[in-house]
Design an enzyme around this catalytic site. Structure first.
Site, PDB file in Angstrom:
ATOM      1  N   CYS A  19       0.825  -1.056   0.127  1.00 21.27           N
ATOM      2  CA  CYS A  19       0.129  -0.007  -0.003  1.00 21.27           C
ATOM      3  C   CYS A  19       0.948   1.258  -0.033  1.00 21.27           C
ATOM      4  O   CYS A  19       2.053   1.252   0.363  1.00 21.27           O
ATOM      5  CB  CYS A  19      -0.738   0.214   1.316  1.00 21.27           C
ATOM      6  N   ASN A  61      -0.011  -2.309   5.849  1.00 21.21           N
ATOM      7  CA  ASN A  61       0.617  -3.271   6.333  1.00 21.21           C
ATOM      8  C   ASN A  61       2.134  -3.249   6.786  1.00 21.21           C
ATOM      9  O   ASN A  61       2.592  -2.489   6.221  1.00 21.21           O
ATOM     10  CB  ASN A  61       0.643  -4.392   5.178  1.00 21.21           C
ATOM     11  N   ARG A  72      -4.908   7.190  -0.273  1.00 21.25           N
ATOM     12  CA  ARG A  72      -4.010   5.916  -0.166  1.00 21.25           C
ATOM     13  C   ARG A  72      -4.405   4.920  -1.353  1.00 21.25           C
ATOM     14  O   ARG A  72      -5.370   4.886  -1.873  1.00 21.25           O
ATOM     15  CB  ARG A  72      -4.254   5.289   1.072  1.00 21.25           C
TER      16      ARG A  72
HETATM   17  C1  LIG Z   1      -4.058  -5.422   4.038  1.00 17.85           C
HETATM   18  C2  LIG Z   1      -4.289  -3.807   4.273  1.00 17.85           C
HETATM   19  C3  LIG Z   1      -3.079  -3.255   3.722  1.00 17.85           C
HETATM   20  C4  LIG Z   1      -2.654  -3.276   2.501  1.00 17.85           C
HETATM   21  C5  LIG Z   1      -1.243  -3.643   2.376  1.00 17.85           C
HETATM   22  O1  LIG Z   1      -0.368  -2.746   3.368  1.00 17.85           O
HETATM   23  N1  LIG Z   1      -1.036  -4.390   1.692  1.00 17.85           N
HETATM   24  C6  LIG Z   1       0.429  -4.809   1.668  1.00 17.85           C
HETATM   25  C7  LIG Z   1       0.780  -6.394   1.975  1.00 17.85           C
HETATM   26  S1  LIG Z   1       2.248  -6.725   2.157  1.00 17.85           S
HETATM   27  O2  LIG Z   1       2.910  -5.616   2.860  1.00 17.85           O
HETATM   28  O3  LIG Z   1       2.952  -6.742   0.721  1.00 17.85           O
HETATM   29  O4  LIG Z   1       2.343  -7.989   2.760  1.00 17.85           O
HETATM   30  C8  LIG Z   1      -4.981  -3.601   5.758  1.00 17.85           C
HETATM   31  C9  LIG Z   1      -5.414  -2.190   5.678  1.00 17.85           C
HETATM   32  C10 LIG Z   1      -6.426  -2.132   6.795  1.00 17.85           C
HETATM   33  C11 LIG Z   1      -6.723  -3.474   7.012  1.00 17.85           C
HETATM   34  C12 LIG Z   1      -7.928  -3.883   7.737  1.00 17.85           C
HETATM   35  C13 LIG Z   1      -8.368  -3.207   8.929  1.00 17.85           C
HETATM   36  O5  LIG Z   1      -7.318  -2.772   9.711  1.00 17.85           O
HETATM   37  C14 LIG Z   1      -9.758  -3.218   9.748  1.00 17.85           C
HETATM   38  C15 LIG Z   1      -9.604  -4.675   9.972  1.00 17.85           C
HETATM   39  C16 LIG Z   1      -8.904  -5.137  11.050  1.00 17.85           C
HETATM   40  C17 LIG Z   1      -9.313  -6.402  11.541  1.00 17.85           C
HETATM   41  O6  LIG Z   1      -8.439  -6.919  12.655  1.00 17.85           O
HETATM   42  C18 LIG Z   1      -8.709  -7.473  10.385  1.00 17.85           C
HETATM   43  C19 LIG Z   1      -9.424  -7.327   9.249  1.00 17.85           C
HETATM   44  C20 LIG Z   1      -9.435  -5.543   8.693  1.00 17.85           C
HETATM   45  C21 LIG Z   1     -10.532  -5.573   7.647  1.00 17.85           C
HETATM   46  C22 LIG Z   1      -8.050  -5.398   8.055  1.00 17.85           C
HETATM   47  C23 LIG Z   1      -7.879  -6.238   7.124  1.00 17.85           C
HETATM   48  C24 LIG Z   1      -6.216  -5.796   6.236  1.00 17.85           C
HETATM   49  O7  LIG Z   1      -5.355  -6.020   7.131  1.00 17.85           O
HETATM   50  C25 LIG Z   1      -6.364  -4.350   6.053  1.00 17.85           C
HETATM   51  C26 LIG Z   1      -7.340  -4.296   4.671  1.00 17.85           C
END
Ligand SMILES: C[C@H](CCC(=O)NCCS(=O)(=O)O)[C@H]1CC[C@H]2[C@@H]3[C@H](O)C[C@@H]4C[C@H](O)CC[C@]4(C)[C@H]3C[C@H](O)[C@]12C
Length: 324
Positions: A2, A79, A16
């Site tokens: 992200c 993340n 974002r």
């Molecule tokens: C995965 C998302 C971030 C995207 C990102 O950075 N991806 C990179 C992957 S990596 O680095 O390459 O491994 C994060 C951002 C916000 C997160 C969400 C929010 O925190 C809201 C909830 C929180 C709950 O605990 C889990 C589900 C969830 C719905 C989360 C799911 C997921 O972790 C999300 C959607």
């Protein structure tokens, strides 16, 4: 992966890219002032600042990914695998879970100064939202109209960094991301001069050669450099249209196109949505992977004194305008 960004013209913008291989059915969600925000360990906020952002709403609870409140304070979770470390409950602290962190801050603060005060008491605790939705390893960018900070809860404790570039991606930790920019001290948007050697005539055979060395791959450290270079060199008019167009171009410079990052057989990471909130006006704009049209939701078109959250499903299909 992200990328989060800020941008200022006449107004201030925060948004974002949400990069992932699947979607949780997230919606653009407005939480009005009198929605009672329950927290696992701290007292509920019966009334608070209203906010708008993208959230996955579960059991009438908005799990925000990113949001902006009516005072123009914004926050996004990205993340932060292997580095994020959440703690046990501690006495005398505000024990808040990571999934409550955005409402806790945006519900109560209007500036980074106020955020820093709250952060002095906070302890991010390891309580899952549910068995199906365990905690995510995240770090956050928080921004008001004038400044940004990065918040990382790691093994050694809570780290709060001033974020002078207004960009956040993922790993490594923010101090390393910022230090890494030193390696690009020579990159420029200007037409480069031959500093290689006067012993050889070198030709500037293409526009853009001043930026050679700025990485183009999709790793988080490369996206950080690319997004910072693009943002800090951004030029645009100050109208709403010019500002949000430029903002989406900044995010577009680190877009994830399907096929370039394979996670498993037939599984690819893509930019699911890109958002851009005008934090002064409370209008949240977004695009999705297959909908390049900019769609907006204005929080002030909702009853911000109500108790009920309002959600708009993301319009995901391409909106094509045939011109003849
Ligand atoms: C995965 C998302 C971030 C995207 C990102 O950075 N991806 C990179 C992957 S990596 O680095 O390459 O491994 C994060 C951002 C916000 C997160 C969400 C929010 O925190 C809201 C909830 C929180 C709950 O605990 C889990 C589900 C969830 C719905 C989360 C799911 C997921 O972790 C999300 C959607």
């Amino acid at each position: 992966m992200c990328t989060a960004a800020t941008y200022t013209t006449k107004d201030h913008y925060f948004g974002r890219n949400l990069d992932l291989e699947f979607s949780y059915n997230e919606t653009v969600t407005v939480t009005p002032r009198n929605y009672p925000f329950q927290f696992r360990k701290v007292k509920a906020l019966e009334s608070h600042y209203a906010m708008i952002g993208t959230a996955f709403v579960v059991d009438n609870y908005p799990l925000y990914y990113d949001a902006t409140n009516e005072k123009g304070l914004s926050m996004a979770g990205l993340n932060f695998p292997e580095n994020a470390d959440y703690k046990q409950e501690a006495e005398g602290k505000d024990n808040v879970t990571p999934f409550e962190f955005i409402p806790w801050i945006l519900g109560q603060c209007s500036t980074i100064k106020e955020v820093k005060e709250l952060l002095g008491r906070i302890n991010l605790i390891n309580i899952n939202f549910s068995e199906k939705l365990p905690l995510s390893p995240l770090h956050w960018m928080i921004s008001d109209r004038n400044e940004s900070i990065t918040v990382e809860s790691v093994k050694e404790g809570m780290k709060i960094y001033d974020n002078p570039v207004g960009i956040l991606t993922n790993n490594p930790t923010f101090d390393i991301q910022i230090f890494n920019l030193n390696n690009y001290v020579n990159a420029t948007r200007e037409i480069p001069e031959n500093r290689f050697s006067s012993a050889i005539a070198l030709d500037v055979y293409s526009r853009g050669m001043g930026g050679i060395g700025i990485p183009g791959d999709l790793s988080s450290s490369s996206r950080f450099v690319k997004a910072v270079f693009t943002k800090l060199n951004s030029v645009s008019g100050t109208s709403e249209s010019e500002s949000i167009s430029q903002f989406f171009h900044i995010l577009g410079s680190v877009n994830q196109e399907r096929g370039c990052v394979r996670l498993a057989e037939d599984t690819y990471e893509i930019t699911i949505y890109s958002s851009c909130c005008n934090v002064d006006k409370g209008v949240y704009y977004y695009k999705t992977y297959e909908n390049s049209q900019i769609t907006g939701v204005d929080m002030h078109n909702e009853n911000l004194d109500s108790q009920s959250i309002v959600s708009y499903p993301l319009i995901k299909e391409q909106q094509i305008k045939i011109q003849n």
